[in-house]
Structures are given as structure tokens and as C-alpha cells.
Design an enzyme around this catalytic site. Structure first.
Site, PDB file in Angstrom:
ATOM      1  N   GLY A 193       0.875  -1.301  -0.015  1.00  0.00           N
ATOM      2  CA  GLY A 193      -0.111  -0.037   0.046  1.00  0.00           C
ATOM      3  C   GLY A 193       0.955   1.276   0.043  1.00  0.00           C
ATOM      4  O   GLY A 193       0.270   2.464   0.598  1.00  0.00           O
ATOM      5  N   SER A 194       2.229   1.208  -0.690  1.00  0.00           N
ATOM      6  CA  SER A 194       2.912   2.416  -0.650  1.00  0.00           C
ATOM      7  C   SER A 194       2.146   3.557  -1.470  1.00  0.00           C
ATOM      8  O   SER A 194       2.291   4.587  -1.450  1.00  0.00           O
ATOM      9  CB  SER A 194       4.270   2.165  -1.011  1.00  0.00           C
ATOM     10  N   MET A 220      -3.886  -7.188  -6.961  1.00  0.00           N
ATOM     11  CA  MET A 220      -3.378  -8.159  -7.884  1.00  0.00           C
ATOM     12  C   MET A 220      -4.342  -9.325  -8.331  1.00  0.00           C
ATOM     13  O   MET A 220      -4.082 -10.558  -8.571  1.00  0.00           O
ATOM     14  CB  MET A 220      -2.037  -8.778  -7.099  1.00  0.00           C
ATOM     15  N   ARG A 221      -5.633  -8.767  -8.332  1.00  0.00           N
ATOM     16  CA  ARG A 221      -6.378  -9.896  -8.931  1.00  0.00           C
ATOM     17  C   ARG A 221      -7.194  -9.247 -10.313  1.00  0.00           C
ATOM     18  O   ARG A 221      -7.137  -8.133 -10.620  1.00  0.00           O
ATOM     19  CB  ARG A 221      -7.846  -9.901  -8.137  1.00  0.00           C
ATOM     20  N   ILE A 222      -7.344 -10.325 -11.073  1.00  0.00           N
ATOM     21  CA  ILE A 222      -8.082  -9.837 -12.295  1.00  0.00           C
ATOM     22  C   ILE A 222      -9.682  -9.775 -12.139  1.00  0.00           C
ATOM     23  O   ILE A 222     -10.052 -11.107 -11.709  1.00  0.00           O
ATOM     24  CB  ILE A 222      -7.411 -10.846 -13.457  1.00  0.00           C
ATOM     25  N   HIS A 224       0.595   0.133 -13.149  1.00  0.00           N
ATOM     26  CA  HIS A 224       1.356  -1.146 -13.651  1.00  0.00           C
ATOM     27  C   HIS A 224       2.713  -0.707 -13.921  1.00  0.00           C
ATOM     28  O   HIS A 224       3.227   0.406 -14.511  1.00  0.00           O
ATOM     29  CB  HIS A 224       0.732  -1.440 -14.759  1.00  0.00           C
ATOM     30  N   THR A 236      -9.668  -1.801 -18.884  1.00  0.00           N
ATOM     31  CA  THR A 236     -10.625  -2.232 -19.856  1.00  0.00           C
ATOM     32  C   THR A 236     -10.452  -3.636 -19.573  1.00  0.00           C
ATOM     33  O   THR A 236      -9.749  -4.350 -18.870  1.00  0.00           O
ATOM     34  CB  THR A 236     -10.185  -1.864 -20.985  1.00  0.00           C
ATOM     35  N   LEU A 259      -6.471  -7.276 -19.930  1.00  0.00           N
ATOM     36  CA  LEU A 259      -5.436  -7.362 -18.766  1.00  0.00           C
ATOM     37  C   LEU A 259      -4.190  -6.405 -19.158  1.00  0.00           C
ATOM     38  O   LEU A 259      -3.602  -6.551 -20.141  1.00  0.00           O
ATOM     39  CB  LEU A 259      -4.984  -8.532 -18.458  1.00  0.00           C
ATOM     40  N   ASP A 260      -4.069  -5.311 -18.416  1.00  0.00           N
ATOM     41  CA  ASP A 260      -2.983  -4.248 -18.501  1.00  0.00           C
ATOM     42  C   ASP A 260      -3.014  -3.672 -19.889  1.00  0.00           C
ATOM     43  O   ASP A 260      -2.192  -3.232 -20.201  1.00  0.00           O
ATOM     44  CB  ASP A 260      -1.639  -4.962 -18.244  1.00  0.00           C
ATOM     45  N   GLU A 295       6.185   5.995  -9.002  1.00  0.00           N
ATOM     46  CA  GLU A 295       4.857   5.770  -9.026  1.00  0.00           C
ATOM     47  C   GLU A 295       4.110   6.590  -8.103  1.00  0.00           C
ATOM     48  O   GLU A 295       3.114   7.282  -8.238  1.00  0.00           O
ATOM     49  CB  GLU A 295       4.785   4.379  -8.518  1.00  0.00           C
TER      50      GLU A 295
HETATM   51  C1  GAR Z   1       3.005  -1.274  -7.497  1.00  0.00           C
HETATM   52  O1  GAR Z   1       4.634  -1.394  -8.110  1.00  0.00           O
HETATM   53  C2  GAR Z   1       2.231  -1.362  -8.333  1.00  0.00           C
HETATM   54  O2  GAR Z   1       2.492  -0.697  -9.642  1.00  0.00           O
HETATM   55  C3  GAR Z   1       2.094  -2.857  -8.745  1.00  0.00           C
HETATM   56  O3  GAR Z   1       2.108  -3.476  -7.567  1.00  0.00           O
HETATM   57  C4  GAR Z   1       2.739  -2.729  -6.718  1.00  0.00           C
HETATM   58  C5  GAR Z   1       2.156  -2.314  -5.346  1.00  0.00           C
HETATM   59  O4  GAR Z   1       2.940  -1.447  -4.303  1.00  0.00           O
HETATM   60  N1  GAR Z   1       0.751  -3.190  -9.507  1.00  0.00           N
HETATM   61  C6  GAR Z   1       1.226  -4.170 -10.482  1.00  0.00           C
HETATM   62  O5  GAR Z   1       1.600  -5.094 -10.271  1.00  0.00           O
HETATM   63  C7  GAR Z   1      -0.525  -4.307 -10.922  1.00  0.00           C
HETATM   64  N2  GAR Z   1      -0.360  -5.286 -11.933  1.00  0.00           N
HETATM   65  P1  GAR Z   1       2.237  -0.975  -3.079  1.00  0.00           P
HETATM   66  O6  GAR Z   1       1.203  -1.892  -2.511  1.00  0.00           O
HETATM   67  O7  GAR Z   1       3.290  -0.602  -2.131  1.00  0.00           O
HETATM   68  O8  GAR Z   1       1.580   0.301  -3.701  1.00  0.00           O
END
Ligand code: GAR
Length: 201
Positions: free
Chosen positions: A11-12, A87-89, A106, A138, A141-142, A171
């Protein structure tokens, strides 16, 4: 605007959004996690944001999981749904329901490196550049229209972890900025294209 944030882990990115919420005109109505152990839930609790854990392993099908996630989201009637390391589709029906209102982050320069383990795959492919993309979600995926990207150089000394750290810094800057475009009414999805200030991106 009211937003619901979905997470699966640390959750950063959620934290970056919480820290910027006032500046980007966002009221985070709730945080939903599919993982009860996600540290992001602690971050949300610390910020006084309501949390819901919807554990995907407790459901027989994607449809059943999506149904409960969707019911939970709709209780808050949000303007924007933010996938911040979720991280779920989702099923196509779920995605259609929030078309034009759901953003995902992403960790790659899409359309390159869709899917998982992007940092290691970038190193294995000898890429010179890597980064992060924010896109409308959409059914693909990605694959939804990209709104914005930030780039980082891949250094000869990098491993997946050092590279991930540098990408995360980008990010945390980029996601709040793009969310602000949305809350200002400057960003929309139109005919499958991301539009900012009336111009296709
Ligand atoms: C981040 O790097 C984000 O871009 C990635 O998960 C990480 C979550 O980090 N997202 C994906 O891979 C989506 N397919 P966080 O929990 O520290 O925000």
C-alpha cells in the site's frame, strides 16, 4: 470526488494518495483488500479510512468474488475506483460496470511487460529503460488506454529489488498527479481513448 482504493499488499501507492488527498481533491471513501495481511490496511486504519477485506480464496468463482467487491464499492457510490497494487484480475462484466472510472497502476512501460514480475523480466531482457504506467482499466489485462508514464534508466548494477525501488518513487509521484487530472474533470475515456484536456493522449 469520492474514491475507493483497492489494494493487495504494502500500500505504498495508497499512502502516497492518502498524503496528497487534500491537494488532489480526493475523498477516500474506503479501502478494499483481497488480502487480510496487506500492510496497506494498517495505513488506511491509521488514516481513519474504512476498510473491507474480501478474501478471494473464500469464493468459488471469479464472478462470486467480483459480485461482493462490486456491492461493496457501490455502497460508497464513488466517482473513481483506484487500483493501487490490486493483484486480482476482474471479470469483463465487472470492468464494464466501471468503464471510464477505474484507473490502474502498472510497473512497466506498457504495452511492454504486461503481467507479473516486470522488474526481473526487464533486467532479463537487457532493457535500458523501465518505468510505470497509469491506464484506464478495460477488459484487456494491463491493456487499457495509457494515460501517463514515468521512465527510469536501468543500471548495470540493478537487480529486481533496486529497480523496483526506483520505479516506486516515480509511481508515488505519478499516480496522485493523474488522479488529480481525473478529479478536476480534465481526464476521460472516450471511444476507447484516454483524453486529457480535450486531446487524445
Ligand atoms: C506497485 O509497484 C504497482 O505498480 C504494482 O504493485 C505494486 C504495489 O505496491 N501493481 C501491479 O503489479 C498491478 N499489476 P504498493 O502496494 O506498495 O502500492
Amino acid at each position: 470526488m469520492r474514491g475507493v482504493v483497492l489494494i493487495s499488499g504494502s500500500g505504498s501507492n495508497l499512502q502516497a494518495i492518502i498524503d496528497q488527498a487534500d491537494n488532489i481533491d480526493l475523498n477516500i471513501s474506503c479501502v478494499i483488500s483481497n488480502n487480510a495481511d496487506a500492510y496497506g490496511l494498517t495505513r488506511a486504519n491509521n488514516a481513519g479510512i474504512p476498510c473491507h477485506v474480501i478474501d478471494h480464496t473464500q469464493f468459488d468463482s471469479r464472478e462470486a468474488f467480483d459480485q461482493v467487491v462490486s456491492e461493496t464499492i457501490n455502497r460508497y457510490n464513488p466517482d473513481i475506483i483506484i487500483l493501487a497494487g490490486f493483484m486480482r484480475i476482474f471479470t469483463e462484466a465487472f470492468v464494464q460496470q466501471y468503464c471510464g472510472k477505474m484507473l490502474n497502476i502498472h510497473p512497466s512501460l506498457l504495452p511492454k511487460f504486461q503481467g507479473l514480475n516486470t522488474h526481473q523480466r526487464v533486467i532479463d531482457a537487457n532493457e535500458k529503460e523501465h518505468g510505470v504506467s497509469i491506464h484506464f482499466v478495460t477488459a484487456e489485462l494491463d491493456g487499457g488506454p495509457v494515460i501517463a508514464q514515468s521512465r527510469v534508466a536501468v543500471l548495470p548494477s540493478d537487480d529486481a529489488s533496486s529497480l523496483a525501488k526506483r520505479v516506486l518513487i516515480e509511481e508515488h509521484k505519478l499516480f496522485p498527479k493523474v488522479i488529480h487530472w481525473f478529479t478536476q474533470g480534465r481526464l476521460e475515456l472516450n471511444n476507447g481513448k484516454a483524453i486529457l484536456d480535450g486531446k487524445a493522449l
